[in-house]
Design a protein around this motif. Structure first.
Motif, PDB file in Angstrom:
ATOM      1  N   GLN A   1       0.828  -1.205   0.000  1.00 53.19           N
ATOM      2  CA  GLN A   1       0.000   0.000   0.000  1.00 53.19           C
ATOM      3  C   GLN A   1       0.865   1.259   0.000  1.00 53.19           C
ATOM      4  O   GLN A   1       0.539   2.249  -0.647  1.00 53.19           O
ATOM      5  CB  GLN A   1      -0.928  -0.012   1.219  1.00 53.19           C
TER       6      GLN A   1
ATOM      7  N   GLY B   1       2.028   1.785  -3.430  1.00 54.82           N
ATOM      8  CA  GLY B   1       0.932   2.334  -4.225  1.00 54.82           C
ATOM      9  C   GLY B   1       0.732   3.820  -3.980  1.00 54.82           C
ATOM     10  O   GLY B   1       0.421   4.582  -4.891  1.00 54.82           O
ATOM     11  N   ARG B   2       0.925   4.249  -2.733  1.00 52.99           N
ATOM     12  CA  ARG B   2       0.768   5.666  -2.410  1.00 52.99           C
ATOM     13  C   ARG B   2       1.858   6.496  -3.082  1.00 52.99           C
ATOM     14  O   ARG B   2       1.621   7.621  -3.506  1.00 52.99           O
ATOM     15  CB  ARG B   2       0.829   5.864  -0.889  1.00 52.99           C
TER      16      ARG B   2
ATOM     17  N   GLY C   1       3.070   5.783  -5.958  1.00 52.78           N
ATOM     18  CA  GLY C   1       2.601   5.878  -7.334  1.00 52.78           C
ATOM     19  C   GLY C   1       1.531   6.942  -7.495  1.00 52.78           C
ATOM     20  O   GLY C   1       1.525   7.695  -8.473  1.00 52.78           O
ATOM     21  N   TRP C   2       0.610   7.007  -6.528  1.00 48.78           N
ATOM     22  CA  TRP C   2      -0.418   8.056  -6.562  1.00 48.78           C
ATOM     23  C   TRP C   2       0.229   9.436  -6.514  1.00 48.78           C
ATOM     24  O   TRP C   2      -0.115  10.331  -7.287  1.00 48.78           O
ATOM     25  CB  TRP C   2      -1.362   7.882  -5.370  1.00 48.78           C
TER      26      TRP C   2
ATOM     27  N   GLU D   1       1.735  10.577  -9.764  1.00 50.84           N
ATOM     28  CA  GLU D   1       0.772  10.957 -10.794  1.00 50.84           C
ATOM     29  C   GLU D   1       0.044  12.259 -10.495  1.00 50.84           C
ATOM     30  O   GLU D   1      -0.589  12.832 -11.384  1.00 50.84           O
ATOM     31  CB  GLU D   1      -0.261   9.841 -10.969  1.00 50.84           C
TER      32      GLU D   1
ATOM     33  N   SER E   1      -7.482   5.018 -10.131  1.00 48.90           N
ATOM     34  CA  SER E   1      -7.792   4.836  -8.717  1.00 48.90           C
ATOM     35  C   SER E   1      -6.610   4.155  -8.060  1.00 48.90           C
ATOM     36  O   SER E   1      -5.825   3.462  -8.712  1.00 48.90           O
ATOM     37  CB  SER E   1      -9.064   4.005  -8.535  1.00 48.90           C
ATOM     38  N   SER E   2      -6.490   4.326  -6.750  1.00 50.27           N
ATOM     39  CA  SER E   2      -5.326   3.806  -6.034  1.00 50.27           C
ATOM     40  C   SER E   2      -5.712   3.460  -4.611  1.00 50.27           C
ATOM     41  O   SER E   2      -6.479   4.181  -3.975  1.00 50.27           O
ATOM     42  CB  SER E   2      -4.206   4.859  -6.029  1.00 50.27           C
ATOM     43  N   GLY E   3      -5.176   2.338  -4.121  1.00 45.21           N
ATOM     44  CA  GLY E   3      -5.365   1.979  -2.729  1.00 45.21           C
ATOM     45  C   GLY E   3      -6.496   0.997  -2.515  1.00 45.21           C
ATOM     46  O   GLY E   3      -7.228   0.626  -3.436  1.00 45.21           O
TER      47      GLY E   3
ATOM     48  N   GLU F   1     -13.991   5.847 -12.186  1.00 52.81           N
ATOM     49  CA  GLU F   1     -13.015   5.596 -11.121  1.00 52.81           C
ATOM     50  C   GLU F   1     -13.703   5.348  -9.776  1.00 52.81           C
ATOM     51  O   GLU F   1     -13.183   4.603  -8.937  1.00 52.81           O
ATOM     52  CB  GLU F   1     -12.023   6.752 -11.019  1.00 52.81           C
TER      53      GLU F   1
END
Length: 491
Positions: free
Chosen positions: A19, A22-23, A25-26, A29, A229-231, A257
């Motif tokens: 996670q 992933g954050r 990556g968010w 972007e 979308s993320s997370g 999303e």
């Protein structure tokens, strides 16, 4: 603690680190400074190295071997199924390769964005070639002598092969093409006119997100070049984009999303930070985003409500009434961009990418020939040419970040959405009356209870089969599209 308890405690730490990645990556972007890309690549590589080491740790094998599987319930067996699949996969990929892929794809994302802005295919191809070489090496390691593309596809849609998808797509393509040609010969619906304030778009888009049940206490809506979308669990974020000439881009990107985000938010909290605590596959994930966006969001009932919201927010929008607005929302028109494509033609964009990436992974298509192959195929499928790279090969981020095997799940998600909507219609006889009031409570509750809450408990096809009462098929999607566009265009 039992071996199962020890394994699950270890797995929760691994999921938590995932996670965090992933954050990052968010952040990359949305708000990361452009000049931070090289450092972010190193950060992502370092985290991937840690995650890979945890996934291949010999203790995982020891725990799996020590667990009394007969003593597990359905949830426990499903957890073990996912952990074993991930562990076996990770052991096939050398740590050095996993780290290199994370570093290169993180950096490639910025190189792609710059190339797209400058219409510079030549500047991007060397990076793409490196990404493809690394992903092909990974695919070969995973396939262990089998089909490389199938091995990649398993990351996104376990239990499905490239040949099975090709057969389904082969059944879709002629039907979609024939319907599109009939629509092209008919009268064209009206378009929006005017300029639509971007701040006002964002206010209405947040209202739409809440109407669809997106929990702002555990999420947020930001802007990005490419909506995503993320997370999962308690922190699920989405992005959208605005265009002063086209508010639909913002609204339907958001609704799409939200479908992804709501899926993650609505998974049983008992599965938090476990393998079951996320969407079971990208095809099932896409079924949620597409049914939110299309079958619900572009329906005659819901667009009638949205017409009123648009008039209240922007004043005169150049559309006379609700029927004209419904036709406008579902207008079939020429265009190059997949994410902006109408519901009828969207899948043709996906079929193009599926065939090209499968050829790339098989070694049947060289990267240097990719742009020409894309342009030739696009003209053959759509009847007009690609005018610039950002409308062609450079439009999508997926290949730059190594997501080979991902594209077909978009259309697979549409097929699943068709199956789910058929079942929803039978279960909710008053659906249209509720949508006409902007009330999505019953629809989203049905999806939450039949699909979303289960997370990864069942295999992808089983999720749809349980909800539908029959195996997935492209037939409901085709029937839905034919009925919808025959009515709108008076065919």
């Amino acid at each position: 603690m039992t071996p199962f308890d020890e394994l699950m405690a270890y797995q929760r730490e691994t999921q938590a680190l995932g996670q965090v990645m992933g954050r990052l990556g968010w952040d990359q972007e949305t708000v990361m400074p452009r000049g931070a890309a090289p450092q972010r690549g190193e950060e992502m590589a370092a985290l991937e190295s840690v995650l890979h080491a945890r996934r291949v740790d010999t203790r995982v094998s020891d725990w799996l071997d020590a667990i009394d599987h007969a003593a597990l319930d359905d949830v426990g067996r499903a957890q073990i199924r996912h952990i074993r699949r991930s562990h076996d996969r990770a052991r096939k990929v050398p740590a050095s390769l996993a780290t290199r892929i994370a570093r290169v794809t993180s950096q490639a994302q910025g190189i792609w964005a710059e190339a797209r802005a400058n219409e510079d295919v030549a500047g991007f191809l060397p990076t793409l070639e490196e990404v493809i070489a690394l992903k092909r090496e990974e695919g070969q390691a995973l396939a262990a002598g089998g089909d490389v593309y199938d091995a990649m596809l398993a990351d996104y849609e376990p239990g499905t092969t490239g040949d099975e998808i090709a057969a389904m797509f082969g059944a879709l393509r002629p039907e979609l093409t024939a319907l599109r040609e009939a629509v092209r010969a008919a009268n064209t619906p009206p378009q929006l006119s005017g300029t639509f304030d971007e701040a006002a778009q964002m206010r209405l888009t947040r209202k739409l997100a809440k109407a669809y049940g997106y929990d702002m206490a555990h999420g947020r809506v930001d802007k990005a070049v490419h909506p995503f979308s993320s997370g999962s669990g308690l922190d699920v974020r989405i992005t959208t984009r605005t265009n002063p000439a086209d508010p639909f881009n913002c609204f339907y990107s958001t609704i799409h999303e939200v479908g992804h985000g709501a899926y993650e938010q609505n998974i049983d909290r008992d599965y938090l930070l476990t393998p079951l605590g996320q969407g079971v596959s990208m095809g099932v994930h896409e079924s949620q985003s597409r049914i939110y966006e299309n079958q619900l969001g572009r329906s005659r009932a819901f667009t009638g409500w949205l017409f009123g919201e648009m008039r209240e927010t922007f004043g005169d929008i150049g559309i006379a009434d609700e029927d004209a607005f419904y036709a406008c929302v579902n207008r079939v028109s020429d265009g190059h961009i997949r994410t902006e494509a109408d519901e009828l033609q969207y899948n043709l964009h996906v079929l193009l990418r599926f065939d090209l990436e499968r050829a790339l992974m098989a070694g049947d298509l060289d990267v240097g020939d990719l742009e020409a192959a894309w342009n030739d195929r696009f003209e053959a499928d759509f009847g007009y040419g690609v005018d610039k790279p950002s409308n062609g090969l450079l439009q999508d981020v997926h290949w730059s970040v190594g997501l080979f095997g991902y594209f077909p799940t978009y259309t697979l998600g549409n097929v699943y959405a068709g199956c789910l909507f058929e079942a929803m219609r039978g279960a909710l006889p008053n659906l249209d009356a509720q949508l006409a009031k902007g009330d999505l409570t019953a629809a989203t509750r049905w999806l939450r209870e039949t699909v979303q809450t289960h997370g990864g408990l069942y295999e992808p096809r089983d999720v749809i089969a349980r909800a539908r009462g029959a195996e997935p098929s492209e037939a409901p999607l085709l029937a839905y599209l034919k009925e919808k566009f025959t009515t709108i265009y008076g065919l």
